[in-house]
Scaffold this motif. Sequence first.
Motif, PDB file in Angstrom:
ATOM      1  N   ARG A 444      -7.221  -8.269   5.266  1.00  0.00           N
ATOM      2  CA  ARG A 444      -7.454  -6.829   5.361  1.00  0.00           C
ATOM      3  C   ARG A 444      -6.892  -6.075   4.168  1.00  0.00           C
ATOM      4  N   ASN A 445      -5.683  -6.432   3.763  1.00  0.00           N
ATOM      5  CA  ASN A 445      -5.042  -5.750   2.640  1.00  0.00           C
ATOM      6  C   ASN A 445      -4.972  -6.657   1.420  1.00  0.00           C
ATOM      7  N   ARG A 446      -4.789  -6.049   0.286  1.00  0.00           N
ATOM      8  CA  ARG A 446      -4.593  -6.802  -0.948  1.00  0.00           C
ATOM      9  C   ARG A 446      -3.580  -6.072  -1.811  1.00  0.00           C
ATOM     10  N   CYS A 447      -2.936  -6.822  -2.675  1.00  0.00           N
ATOM     11  CA  CYS A 447      -1.965  -6.253  -3.604  1.00  0.00           C
ATOM     12  C   CYS A 447      -2.606  -6.174  -4.990  1.00  0.00           C
ATOM     13  N   ILE A 448      -2.590  -5.001  -5.589  1.00  0.00           N
ATOM     14  CA  ILE A 448      -3.172  -4.793  -6.919  1.00  0.00           C
ATOM     15  C   ILE A 448      -2.055  -4.401  -7.878  1.00  0.00           C
ATOM     16  N   THR A 449      -2.050  -5.043  -9.022  1.00  0.00           N
ATOM     17  CA  THR A 449      -1.078  -4.725 -10.068  1.00  0.00           C
ATOM     18  C   THR A 449      -1.731  -3.795 -11.084  1.00  0.00           C
ATOM     19  N   ILE A 450      -1.075  -2.686 -11.375  1.00  0.00           N
ATOM     20  CA  ILE A 450      -1.632  -1.713 -12.314  1.00  0.00           C
ATOM     21  C   ILE A 450      -0.565  -1.339 -13.342  1.00  0.00           C
ATOM     22  N   ILE A 451      -1.014  -0.748 -14.443  1.00  0.00           N
ATOM     23  CA  ILE A 451      -0.116  -0.169 -15.445  1.00  0.00           C
ATOM     24  C   ILE A 451      -0.300   1.341 -15.379  1.00  0.00           C
ATOM     25  N   ILE A 458       5.901  10.724 -24.001  1.00  0.00           N
ATOM     26  CA  ILE A 458       6.980   9.869 -24.498  1.00  0.00           C
ATOM     27  C   ILE A 458       7.438   8.874 -23.434  1.00  0.00           C
ATOM     28  N   SER A 459       6.837   8.898 -22.245  1.00  0.00           N
ATOM     29  CA  SER A 459       7.207   7.932 -21.215  1.00  0.00           C
ATOM     30  C   SER A 459       6.534   6.595 -21.489  1.00  0.00           C
ATOM     31  N   GLU A 460       7.219   5.518 -21.129  1.00  0.00           N
ATOM     32  CA  GLU A 460       6.663   4.188 -21.344  1.00  0.00           C
ATOM     33  C   GLU A 460       5.739   3.791 -20.199  1.00  0.00           C
ATOM     34  N   PRO A 461       4.744   2.972 -20.487  1.00  0.00           N
ATOM     35  CA  PRO A 461       3.899   2.450 -19.405  1.00  0.00           C
ATOM     36  C   PRO A 461       4.745   1.670 -18.401  1.00  0.00           C
ATOM     37  N   THR A 462       4.378   1.755 -17.129  1.00  0.00           N
ATOM     38  CA  THR A 462       5.148   1.110 -16.073  1.00  0.00           C
ATOM     39  C   THR A 462       4.232   0.260 -15.211  1.00  0.00           C
ATOM     40  N   GLU A 463       4.675  -0.953 -14.928  1.00  0.00           N
ATOM     41  CA  GLU A 463       3.904  -1.836 -14.052  1.00  0.00           C
ATOM     42  C   GLU A 463       4.273  -1.567 -12.599  1.00  0.00           C
ATOM     43  N   LEU A 464       3.240  -1.409 -11.763  1.00  0.00           N
ATOM     44  CA  LEU A 464       3.447  -1.176 -10.338  1.00  0.00           C
ATOM     45  C   LEU A 464       2.598  -2.145  -9.525  1.00  0.00           C
ATOM     46  N   HIS A 465       3.141  -2.576  -8.385  1.00  0.00           N
ATOM     47  CA  HIS A 465       2.393  -3.378  -7.422  1.00  0.00           C
ATOM     48  C   HIS A 465       2.145  -2.494  -6.198  1.00  0.00           C
ATOM     49  N   VAL A 466       0.892  -2.329  -5.829  1.00  0.00           N
ATOM     50  CA  VAL A 466       0.573  -1.461  -4.699  1.00  0.00           C
ATOM     51  C   VAL A 466      -0.332  -2.202  -3.723  1.00  0.00           C
ATOM     52  N   LYS A 467      -0.157  -1.893  -2.453  1.00  0.00           N
ATOM     53  CA  LYS A 467      -0.981  -2.502  -1.410  1.00  0.00           C
ATOM     54  C   LYS A 467      -2.036  -1.502  -0.956  1.00  0.00           C
ATOM     55  N   VAL A 468      -3.287  -1.986  -0.897  1.00  0.00           N
ATOM     56  CA  VAL A 468      -4.390  -1.139  -0.444  1.00  0.00           C
ATOM     57  C   VAL A 468      -5.274  -1.955   0.490  1.00  0.00           C
ATOM     58  N   GLU A 469      -6.063  -1.256   1.297  1.00  0.00           N
ATOM     59  CA  GLU A 469      -7.021  -1.949   2.143  1.00  0.00           C
ATOM     60  C   GLU A 469      -8.158  -2.500   1.303  1.00  0.00           C
ATOM     61  N   PRO A 684       7.055  -7.308  -4.594  1.00  0.00           N
ATOM     62  CA  PRO A 684       8.063  -7.474  -3.543  1.00  0.00           C
ATOM     63  C   PRO A 684       7.457  -8.097  -2.291  1.00  0.00           C
ATOM     64  N   ALA A 685       8.303  -8.726  -1.496  1.00  0.00           N
ATOM     65  CA  ALA A 685       7.831  -9.487  -0.334  1.00  0.00           C
ATOM     66  C   ALA A 685       7.007  -8.633   0.622  1.00  0.00           C
ATOM     67  N   ASN A 686       7.387  -7.346   0.787  1.00  0.00           N
ATOM     68  CA  ASN A 686       6.669  -6.500   1.750  1.00  0.00           C
ATOM     69  C   ASN A 686       5.271  -6.116   1.269  1.00  0.00           C
ATOM     70  N   LEU A 687       4.964  -6.371  -0.005  1.00  0.00           N
ATOM     71  CA  LEU A 687       3.634  -6.045  -0.533  1.00  0.00           C
ATOM     72  C   LEU A 687       2.753  -7.275  -0.696  1.00  0.00           C
ATOM     73  N   ARG A 688       3.354  -8.448  -0.646  1.00  0.00           N
ATOM     74  CA  ARG A 688       2.570  -9.651  -0.859  1.00  0.00           C
ATOM     75  C   ARG A 688       1.589  -9.866   0.282  1.00  0.00           C
ATOM     76  N   VAL A 689       0.409 -10.324  -0.087  1.00  0.00           N
ATOM     77  CA  VAL A 689      -0.621 -10.591   0.911  1.00  0.00           C
ATOM     78  C   VAL A 689      -0.264 -11.872   1.663  1.00  0.00           C
ATOM     79  N   LYS A 690      -0.447 -11.851   2.959  1.00  0.00           N
ATOM     80  CA  LYS A 690      -0.130 -13.011   3.773  1.00  0.00           C
ATOM     81  C   LYS A 690      -0.958 -14.208   3.346  1.00  0.00           C
ATOM     82  N   ASP A 691      -0.281 -15.358   3.203  1.00  0.00           N
ATOM     83  CA  ASP A 691      -0.994 -16.580   2.840  1.00  0.00           C
ATOM     84  C   ASP A 691      -1.796 -17.093   4.033  1.00  0.00           C
ATOM     85  N   LEU A 692      -2.821 -17.877   3.723  1.00  0.00           N
ATOM     86  CA  LEU A 692      -3.713 -18.394   4.755  1.00  0.00           C
ATOM     87  C   LEU A 692      -3.256 -19.770   5.223  1.00  0.00           C
TER      88      LEU A 692
END
Length: 849
Positions: A444-451, A458-469, A684-692
């Motif tokens: 149902r959910n997936r984790c997407i990594t974005i910049i 002057i701010s630096e690019p930041t890597e984020l992991h987000v969970k979406v449907e 982080p563990a709370n964002l990782r997609v459940k393994d099958l």
Amino acid sequence: MAEQQVSWLDQNEKLLPLLEKPHLKGEEWYVIDHRWLKQWKDYIGANDVPGGQETNYPGTINNENIIDKTLDPLPDYGHFVLHNISENVNYSYVPKEVWTTLKNVYGYHQMHPIKREVVEMGDSQTPTIELHLIHVRLTRIEDRNNLDIAKDKYYSCKVTIDTVCQDTIKLFDCKGVKNYRIWSKYKKWTLLKGKYSLDQVGLKDGEILYLETTKSSSFDCQKQPDILAFQNGTEEEPMDYCEDQEMDNYDEMSVVSPCGLSNMGNTCFMNSALQCLVSVGTLTHYFVSNKWKQDLNKSNPLGMRGEVAKAYADLVKEMHSSAKQMHSVLPRQFKIAVSRFAPQFSGWAQHDSQELLAFLLDGLHEDLNRIKDKPYVETREADGRPEDKVARDSWKDYTKRNDSVVVDTFHGQLKSTLVCPKCSHVSVTFDPFCYLSLPLPQIRNRCITIILLGKSPISEPTELHVKVEKQGRILNLCESVAQAANDRLPKDSKERINHENLIVVEVHSGHISKIYNPGDAVSMIMDKDYIRVFELAAVERGVPRDKYKLIGVYERVPAANSYHKSFKTVGNPFVLAVPIEINYDTLLDMILVRMKRYIKHSDKIEKFEEVNKLNGESEDASEPFALRLVNMYGNAQVAEMTLKTPLKQNENVQYVALDWESDENRKFFLDPHEERYVKKEDAPANLRVKDLQLNDCLELFTSEEKLSESDPWYCPKCKKHQQATKKLDLWSLPDILVVHLKRFSYCRWWRDKIDSLVYFPTKDLNLKKYVLDPSIDEEDAIYDLLAVSNHFGGMGGGHYTAFSRRGTKWVNLDDSCVSRIAEESVVNRSAYVLFYERRNPKKRTLHCN
């Protein structure tokens, strides 16, 4: 031919139909970058996209991403193409007529086109475009100890050995030659007959061929030349004339000894499948002990005249013998046999290990089918009779036509239930299977990594992991990104992000591939995609969406070694929003402000003119760059920009390039570490997609589904096709259960690989709850893992290996490299095909007629 002479509409009407024409022997087809071709199709309105849009203009044809730059192009052939890339993912083919028009209209970045010829492959003479030439190294037999003088040559697979001999004679200026022949050597000397073509002798990529000449009229064909008898004082292994060596005393447990298989050039897929099959001890014993000869069926019209079975038997026996000597084996003759009857596996392109395995099991079955005259048998339906009786009768009917070691070892039985939605008629049939292709459940959910690139220049690019449907929209992704970014800030911070000010962009190899709309589906983003999210600057806050437009900005420098003057993109593009009505100076100011994060001395300067002052140049020094309107990919100029150039108000997105006059200027003004961003971290563990679990895949395989409109079922009661519900169940299981995890997904717009980790047990797989046959005891449904075919990488290439249990130990078989591997490392997210062995195999006799 100028572009205006062939409009995009004419290209659509005249060129698109030619892409579907069949391949005919001797025709010329051209290789072209798949992404360029897709962009061209968008431009001419072929992909449900309005045609003629400047932002979709494909620009100059550029094959840089698919050519092998380590090799010089050849006349009448052009550039070599990289190995480990895939058709319709990295490259595509177009016929000569299409190529000529495209080149004249759009131009070509390289000097040499990639021209390929259609040849007929295999016994079926299937017309196939020959993408890769065969690489051989030529030398004389007397120079075998000085291979530095060997000559590299590239040939079509249809060139004969005799032609290679004559070329070698010319290359080394051999005088007074009356007769000649050529040898290859891989642990033993093999004489190559002149009448055969290169694909028939199955050369390894880069193989060395040794020319032997004589001033006499003939050779003694039954003996090796005296000069071959000794090499560096050591007697050579004699020629092998394929004399059968009986091995009736073969010990089945000797299969424990692993043996590597040499890669002949992108044949890792074949090696992986073979290693898994060789791991099946009963099957290997059947071949090594020569029991297969009594079952050989050369007259079966569905078979391959017994040649695939013979080639496999020879290979298994050679592996068995070589394992004792710690040697790897070159599967030359096996590849020749497979290519003859399955031309799709000819040549040196990468293929699918499961597809090769399916062909091989079917080929071995038909070559070794003990049934010489197959009777006609009708399909049986239950029609209210007891299911166990129907299943037994169906299996008896099947074995009346199919009786082989493959059936004995690999075939089980499925129960298929179809229910008509109109009349509720139920159809129950029992069908054999050789392997199970299990779908992977949709999570149902997936984790997407974005910049994330914030509004502050002057701010630096930041890597984020987000969970979406998985079924969500880009708007939901923006909401998740804003929340993840704001969670890192104090609640009263003025830098908090509003999700409405975020723009999601896909970047591929430094080019903007797509700017997503808020309503686009998140499923359009693949796991391997490089996603950047831009926050609109503060000046754009509160401005209605219909009052500004998006601008994609590229940096470019002059391209080196280009056939004509052009620019290449550097760094990463970015996106900003500007008012619909904007002049040149204002646009330039907004671009320069946005680039502050990359400009040296950014705390001291506001504009590049001030850098000129710091460098001792006058105020009116010429700009070190120019702004130009470009296409979406940034690789083609649409128009020059001047102080009077207005941006088009009727286009929501436009693209401009900041073209530096020289790369040196760019390096002076910009920080060389402009690509940096916050250190990559695992999600982080709370964002990782459940393994099958493997059981999840089995549950989905045995679940009820409704047939699609394109694949209806004919109801014998309604007398018409219906979208019936279908359910598959396991009825009986084979001794060796092959499980194919369907990792590759295909749709109209893309192909992708599902990299989800599927946990599968290495021991004690209990399938009792899935098996409906009441006569199956629980102990008959316990399986242990025997072998795994792994695929590492994505759709555009990758590499295959195999894990195999030999005795109680596991080994990693990576082509010719064999090494130990811990059992806990066998379960991995690259596992593709699983071989399970029944712990208590049924006592089936491998009988002969």
